[in-house]
Design an enzyme around this catalytic site. Structure first.
Site, PDB file in Angstrom:
ATOM      1  N   ARG A  60       0.861  -1.183   0.000  1.00  0.00           N
ATOM      2  CA  ARG A  60       0.000   0.000   0.000  1.00  0.00           C
ATOM      3  C   ARG A  60       0.899   1.235   0.000  1.00  0.00           C
ATOM      4  O   ARG A  60       2.122   1.126   0.133  1.00  0.00           O
ATOM      5  CB  ARG A  60      -1.025   0.022   1.158  1.00  0.00           C
ATOM      6  CG  ARG A  60      -0.655  -0.658   2.419  1.00  0.00           C
ATOM      7  CD  ARG A  60       0.526  -0.066   3.096  1.00  0.00           C
ATOM      8  NE  ARG A  60       0.357   1.357   3.332  1.00  0.00           N
ATOM      9  CZ  ARG A  60       1.340   2.207   3.558  1.00  0.00           C
ATOM     10  NH1 ARG A  60       2.610   1.798   3.583  1.00  0.00           N
ATOM     11  NH2 ARG A  60       1.116   3.484   3.748  1.00  0.00           N
ATOM     12  N   GLY A  61       0.261   2.393  -0.137  1.00  0.00           N
ATOM     13  CA  GLY A  61       1.016   3.617  -0.334  1.00  0.00           C
ATOM     14  C   GLY A  61       1.015   3.934  -1.816  1.00  0.00           C
ATOM     15  O   GLY A  61       1.328   3.066  -2.645  1.00  0.00           O
ATOM     16  N   ARG A  97      -7.766  -0.173  -6.702  1.00  0.00           N
ATOM     17  CA  ARG A  97      -8.010   0.895  -5.728  1.00  0.00           C
ATOM     18  C   ARG A  97      -8.210   2.197  -6.488  1.00  0.00           C
ATOM     19  O   ARG A  97      -7.446   2.514  -7.392  1.00  0.00           O
ATOM     20  CB  ARG A  97      -6.851   0.998  -4.723  1.00  0.00           C
ATOM     21  CG  ARG A  97      -6.701  -0.304  -3.912  1.00  0.00           C
ATOM     22  CD  ARG A  97      -5.809  -0.115  -2.701  1.00  0.00           C
ATOM     23  NE  ARG A  97      -6.435   0.770  -1.726  1.00  0.00           N
ATOM     24  CZ  ARG A  97      -5.756   1.338  -0.719  1.00  0.00           C
ATOM     25  NH1 ARG A  97      -4.464   1.114  -0.583  1.00  0.00           N
ATOM     26  NH2 ARG A  97      -6.385   2.127   0.126  1.00  0.00           N
ATOM     27  N   ASP A 257      -2.207  10.789  -1.815  1.00  0.00           N
ATOM     28  CA  ASP A 257      -2.614   9.774  -2.786  1.00  0.00           C
ATOM     29  C   ASP A 257      -2.991  10.390  -4.117  1.00  0.00           C
ATOM     30  O   ASP A 257      -2.894   9.753  -5.162  1.00  0.00           O
ATOM     31  CB  ASP A 257      -3.763   8.940  -2.222  1.00  0.00           C
ATOM     32  CG  ASP A 257      -3.250   8.038  -1.125  1.00  0.00           C
ATOM     33  OD1 ASP A 257      -3.062   8.528   0.005  1.00  0.00           O
ATOM     34  OD2 ASP A 257      -2.964   6.856  -1.399  1.00  0.00           O
ATOM     35  N   ASN A 267      -5.630  12.270   0.874  1.00  0.00           N
ATOM     36  CA  ASN A 267      -4.676  11.429   1.595  1.00  0.00           C
ATOM     37  C   ASN A 267      -5.460  10.631   2.635  1.00  0.00           C
ATOM     38  O   ASN A 267      -6.666  10.797   2.804  1.00  0.00           O
ATOM     39  CB  ASN A 267      -3.573  12.290   2.235  1.00  0.00           C
ATOM     40  CG  ASN A 267      -2.418  11.451   2.757  1.00  0.00           C
ATOM     41  OD1 ASN A 267      -1.915  10.571   2.074  1.00  0.00           O
ATOM     42  ND2 ASN A 267      -2.013  11.694   3.995  1.00  0.00           N
TER      43      ASN A 267
END
Lengths: 357, 357
Positions: A60-61, A97, A257, A267
């Site tokens: 993730r990230g 996502r 993000d 974010n």
């Protein structure tokens, strides 16, 4: 195809391309769901495995999932007929996502290179030059994935150098979620700035927001900072306001993000609250993110799709139910901070201060 | 000594005085540490047991711990020589938790009554009248503990009636921690206002902050509202800002552990953040608390002692370790909201709006 993409000193690679003795390549990821209790790895040999790892938060990230998806497209090109396989992989990976724009950006970069190499059409020039007469489309895709990974680390180091100039000596820095090594291919964005300040001898200390519901701060940022030897203290997210009121926070720094064209920042949920608190207390609020996070096609924060995740992330922890059976929950994974609350955005190109509304 | 202090319909009593077949009285508490998974009770037969229950959060919430401590003083008077026993119990119970002023207030009320009855000195007049010739000091103490318990429920119902007038039809109300039935002897303070609005047909719905680190919202407020049939949705604390920004919160209402003379409010950590967010969004921020929470001896919020609790409450969640071994944490249990951020305080006497600074 033997090269591995990057090694960050002090921490195992967040993700790397590995090749076994029979020449079969795979994407090897730290399984971030199992940290900090266990440092374990996931080997993704198929597009489906990469998509699953992204969806389930093994990786993730925003920058890290971008690079992972790039390798996923390369796996698709390798396993399923070149361009058609790359395109099919891109479609699957793009849907994993919705909020991080780096995901689509990285997928499109690899896909464009493969298309360009396949059709001899005008691409960005690099794929065509290096593809030449015989190298397969899979190799083109993999080369681009490697480049995205290497570029990410270079961007993070540049971001760190720019951002460190904003950090006073002895600064007490509050950060949220994990915008560190584990959120990127290496070094980190927001945590990269903290690392660069640390390496420059500025002796920062860090307040780590635990970051409910998935606890990326408690599990990941705390783990990273421990391994790096940077002094850090964990707090529940609810304590940020109190820490600012008692004068214990000098600046806030977070990742992103997606950054809209007008500078609004999507974010991790809870970021917006920190921005409001920072403004109330006159504390600088910085966002560190690569330029690939900036989405010119998204006019404002209102246009950003915010992912809603499973209620169970809120009602349970590690299989332990914390709310009564049948309790309904909401679980927005991100929020949007208006540009007017952001003191500055730190990218690999430098520091930009959004206009105040 | 046979009477039980109070029954709240729909929910088992948070605490009640019970007497077994041999005439031995004990304080029976819902063990709030085991909710919502299990509805279990603790029977406290000694002062030490009451102190332990308060310290370990088997009973929590400012009014509830006040009433529990009042019964603890009565147990001391019964078991250990009247006035001397009451005084020894008071010293032990006063030290259990530092922030809630109701604790000291309730202890002092019972202790004053016992002293007055013991010495024939001028008290508040009631103990002397009812004590008369033969009733023991233990009975005086128990009678006062019963009165404190009954007064608490009456105050909460009055508070609910006053507060419900501030609640618009269909209001979407955000609350933090548990200021409900379980935080009081019955009915609740902030949740009491929501209940009264519900009973008045105003059809409120509730956003329940989970309230890390001890999760009183997820475990207790969610459980209460489910049992009462009031529609409620659980959220992680980090989502409050996003909910306000998206226009999904009409008002915030919380309880209080201590209100300083100038109107500053100490309450569960995270409350201050909600007050800053509410001001930023132009949303009313209400505090509901009995007048026993107002401490004339504390000039401002800066004079309030804020309890720091065990780091393990942050590094673990529901018994599961969430941070790496050796990670340091801070765990302030409360924060202080300046009076200027409070739209109104609702007490059993009515609604007061603090002057804006």
């Amino acid at each position: 195809l033997e090269e591995t993409c990057v090694i960050s000193s002090g921490l195992p690679p967040t993700l790397e391309w590995t090749v076994d003795e029979r020449g079969n390549g795979a994407l090897r990821l730290i399984d971030q769901r199992r940290l900090p209790g266990e440092l374990a790895f996931v080997e993704c040999r198929t597009v489906a495995a990469v998509a699953h790892a992204i969806r389930e938060l093994a990786v993730r990230g925003a920058p890290a999932i971008g690079a992972a998806a790039a390798y996923g497209v390369a796996i698709g090109a390798r396993d399923d007929g070149g361009l058609a396989g790359a395109e099919a992989a891109a479609a699957v990976l793009r849907a994993t996502r919705p909020t991080a724009v780096n995901l689509a950006w990285a997928i499109d970069r690899v896909l464009d290179a493969v298309r360009s190499a396949a059709g001899g059409e005008a691409g960005d020039g690099i794929g065509e030059d290096e593809d030449g007469a015989g190298a397969g489309l899979a190799e083109v895709a993999l080369r681009f994935a490697h480049r995205i990974a290497a570029d990410d680390v270079a961007a993070n180091r540049a971001m760190g150098a720019h951002g460190a100039e904003l950090v006073p000596f002895g600064a007490r820095i509050l950060t949220h979620c994990n915008a560190g090594h584990l959120a990127t291919v290496g070094y980190g964005t927001a945590v990269g700035v903290i690392r660069a300040a640390w390496e420059a001898g500025k002796a920062p200390t860090v307040w780590v927001d635990e970051t409910r519901p998935v606890l990326q701060g408690a599990r990941l940022t705390a783990w990273e900072l421990q391994r790096l030897g940077i002094p850090a203290t964990l707090v529940a997210d609810v304590m940020a306001g109190s820490l600012m009121a008692s004068g214990d926070v000098d600046l806030v720094i977070v990742g992103a993000d997606r950054i809209a064209a007008n500078g609004d920042v999507a974010n991790k949920i809870g970021t917006y609250t920190l921005a409001v608190l920072a403004r109330h207390h006159g504390i600088p609020f910085y966002v560190a993110a690569p330029t690939s996070t900036i989405d010119a096609a998204t006019a404002t924060g209102a246009d950003i799709v915010v992912e809603e995740r499973d209620q169970a992330e809120v009602t349970e922890l590690a299989g332990v139910r914390i709310a009564p059976a049948g309790m309904v929950a909401r679980n927005r994974a991100f929020d949007v901070t208006p540009a007017a609350l952001v003191t500055a955005v730190i990218t690999e190109r430098g520091v930009t201060r959004p206009p105040r509304s």
